[in-house]
Motif scaffolding. Sequence first.
Motif, mmCIF file in Angstrom:
data_model
loop_
_atom_site.group_PDB
_atom_site.id
_atom_site.type_symbol
_atom_site.label_atom_id
_atom_site.label_comp_id
_atom_site.label_asym_id
_atom_site.label_seq_id
_atom_site.Cartn_x
_atom_site.Cartn_y
_atom_site.Cartn_z
ATOM 1 N N CYS A 79 1.878 6.055 14.980
ATOM 2 C CA CYS A 79 1.060 6.226 16.184
ATOM 3 C C CYS A 79 0.197 5.001 16.471
ATOM 4 C CB CYS A 79 0.172 7.461 16.058
ATOM 5 S SG CYS A 79 1.112 8.990 16.015
ATOM 6 N N GLN A 80 -0.127 4.257 15.413
ATOM 7 C CA GLN A 80 -0.992 3.085 15.598
ATOM 8 C C GLN A 80 -0.242 1.883 16.171
ATOM 9 O OE1 GLN A 80 -2.439 2.630 11.647
ATOM 10 N NE2 GLN A 80 -3.790 4.416 11.776
ATOM 11 N N HIS A 81 1.089 1.959 16.218
ATOM 12 C CA HIS A 81 1.883 0.831 16.713
ATOM 13 C C HIS A 81 2.502 1.165 18.068
ATOM 14 C CE1 HIS A 81 1.446 -0.060 12.444
ATOM 15 N NE2 HIS A 81 1.685 -1.325 12.759
ATOM 16 N N SER A 82 2.808 0.112 18.829
ATOM 17 C CA SER A 82 3.376 0.321 20.170
ATOM 18 C C SER A 82 4.822 0.804 20.098
ATOM 19 C CB SER A 82 3.349 -0.983 20.960
ATOM 20 O OG SER A 82 2.095 -1.580 20.885
ATOM 21 N N ARG A 83 5.502 0.450 19.036
ATOM 22 C CA ARG A 83 6.923 0.810 18.908
ATOM 23 C C ARG A 83 7.289 0.759 17.440
ATOM 24 N NH1 ARG A 83 5.956 -4.081 19.880
ATOM 25 N NH2 ARG A 83 5.551 -3.806 22.085
ATOM 26 N N SER A 84 8.389 1.389 17.074
ATOM 27 C CA SER A 84 8.856 1.216 15.698
ATOM 28 C C SER A 84 10.333 0.855 15.710
ATOM 29 C CB SER A 84 8.601 2.466 14.863
ATOM 30 O OG SER A 84 9.240 3.559 15.451
ATOM 31 N N VAL A 85 10.738 0.066 14.731
ATOM 32 C CA VAL A 85 12.136 -0.333 14.594
ATOM 33 C C VAL A 85 12.614 0.108 13.219
ATOM 34 C CG1 VAL A 85 13.784 -2.239 14.698
ATOM 35 C CG2 VAL A 85 11.642 -2.399 15.986
ATOM 36 N N THR A 95 0.831 -1.209 0.000
ATOM 37 C CA THR A 95 0.000 0.000 0.000
ATOM 38 C C THR A 95 0.865 1.258 0.000
ATOM 39 O OG1 THR A 95 -1.571 -1.230 1.358
ATOM 40 C CG2 THR A 95 -1.884 1.166 1.232
ATOM 41 N N PRO A 96 0.641 2.158 -0.972
ATOM 42 C CA PRO A 96 1.398 3.418 -0.939
ATOM 43 C C PRO A 96 0.845 4.350 0.149
ATOM 44 C CG PRO A 96 -0.120 3.411 -2.791
ATOM 45 C CD PRO A 96 -0.274 2.074 -2.117
ATOM 46 N N ILE A 97 1.718 4.978 0.908
ATOM 47 C CA ILE A 97 1.278 5.968 1.903
ATOM 48 C C ILE A 97 2.159 7.207 1.805
ATOM 49 C CG2 ILE A 97 0.390 4.226 3.526
ATOM 50 C CD1 ILE A 97 2.872 4.778 5.281
ATOM 51 N N ASP A 98 1.617 8.355 2.232
ATOM 52 C CA ASP A 98 2.418 9.579 2.218
ATOM 53 C C ASP A 98 2.966 9.837 3.624
ATOM 54 O OD1 ASP A 98 0.328 10.611 3.725
ATOM 55 O OD2 ASP A 98 -0.575 11.692 2.040
ATOM 56 N N TYR A 99 3.678 10.955 3.787
ATOM 57 C CA TYR A 99 4.323 11.236 5.082
ATOM 58 C C TYR A 99 3.316 11.364 6.222
ATOM 59 C CZ TYR A 99 9.149 11.733 3.541
ATOM 60 O OH TYR A 99 10.423 11.478 3.092
ATOM 61 N N ALA A 100 2.162 11.974 5.941
ATOM 62 C CA ALA A 100 1.161 12.135 7.000
ATOM 63 C C ALA A 100 0.659 10.766 7.464
ATOM 64 C CB ALA A 100 0.004 12.990 6.495
ATOM 65 N N GLN A 101 0.478 9.867 6.497
ATOM 66 C CA GLN A 101 0.026 8.508 6.849
ATOM 67 C C GLN A 101 1.128 7.723 7.564
ATOM 68 O OE1 GLN A 101 -1.124 7.939 2.686
ATOM 69 N NE2 GLN A 101 -3.119 7.189 3.400
ATOM 70 N N PHE A 102 2.379 8.028 7.237
ATOM 71 C CA PHE A 102 3.547 7.447 7.928
ATOM 72 C C PHE A 102 3.448 7.782 9.422
ATOM 73 C CE2 PHE A 102 8.559 7.466 7.696
ATOM 74 C CZ PHE A 102 8.612 6.562 8.746
ATOM 75 N N VAL A 103 3.143 9.040 9.702
ATOM 76 C CA VAL A 103 3.021 9.469 11.104
ATOM 77 C C VAL A 103 1.862 8.727 11.782
ATOM 78 C CG1 VAL A 103 2.555 11.422 12.635
ATOM 79 C CG2 VAL A 103 4.017 11.737 10.625
ATOM 80 N N GLU A 104 0.736 8.658 11.063
ATOM 81 C CA GLU A 104 -0.428 7.941 11.606
ATOM 82 C C GLU A 104 -0.071 6.489 11.925
ATOM 83 O OE1 GLU A 104 -4.209 7.890 9.400
ATOM 84 O OE2 GLU A 104 -3.772 9.998 8.919
ATOM 85 N N LEU A 105 0.618 5.877 10.971
ATOM 86 C CA LEU A 105 0.999 4.468 11.109
ATOM 87 C C LEU A 105 1.878 4.284 12.357
ATOM 88 C CD1 LEU A 105 0.461 1.958 9.361
ATOM 89 C CD2 LEU A 105 2.655 2.370 8.226
#
Lengths: 124, 93, 112
Positions: B84-90, B72-82
């Motif tokens: 926030c939807q996760h407990s952590r990022s690596v 799925t293509p996402i833009d920077y704003a959706q990157f931020v949303e994504l």
Amino acid sequence: MSTLQSPKTITFISRSTPYGSGRAKACLDMVLSAAAFEQKINLVFMDDGVWQLQAAQKPKSIDAKDLSAALSALPLFDVNNIFAESKSLSARDLDPASLAIGVKACSAEAIAVLIRESDVVYQL
Amino acid sequence: MSTLHTVNKTAADDALAACLRVATSGDSLLLIEDGVYQASTITGHPQAQVLKLFALKEDTDARGISLPSSVTPIDYAQFVELACQHSRSVSWF
Amino acid sequence: MSQLLLHNHKAIPLDKDGYLRCLEDWSPEVADKLASSESITLLEAHWEVLDVLREFYQRTGLSPAMRPLVKLVATELGADKGRSIYLMKLFPGNPALLASKLAGLPRPTNCF
């Protein structure tokens, strides 16, 4: 040093060779910083990061500090959860029993669990 | 409980392979920067089947990379949303 | 840039916090001079801690902050000395900062 908030579980995944770049040293520095703030730390070696565990390193010959010697002092800094991925060790013909420091050899699945149980994960 | 993994390297680096070994069902994987060059090959990876796959549109556009339907293509704003939807990022970089 | 003047008029460069710029410049005389600038007279009890620190640094390349310093001294010199109160008496204020300075080590990372 007092801890203002309850400690976080931080997992560091070290995937770089000890002297080929500054990444392995940077990872160790981050681990030591987190330890100074009394956080709950896991240190995981994967891929080329397991070369940091190679025994008998003598980096004086390239004017570098012995990273494995610093790693051997981690228990003094209360960093005791140190892991190396078995697959990464065997792919490089490294015997978990004859490394520079004592580590727990573990599966990728075990690393997945460490990540899931962490508040923060750093990979470098 | 889930994790957002970001990969920014081509297949010449083993970052994606390492990420796929430790990513688990329900995690998301976002390809950014040079990571987007792996968008078409990643879909064949067995471990990738249990992950939600994304690629940063700005980076695919810049490189002329078209995405398979499973990414799925996402833009920077959706990157931020994504994030926030996760407990952590690596960040596998 | 500040410096420390030895009796042979050799000038030892120090950084802004009073740590040696070049760790090879360290000598017992340098330690004594650094100590007196902190109003400390180095006694046997101080020297054995400095020796432990220097040996640890040579072995690991690390300058320990307070907690690891306490553990290190406990391991090397015994539990009665591996206590913060003991180290506070020898190196008042911040023992980790002060002892590493006098031992000619870099400033411990993450020690404020």
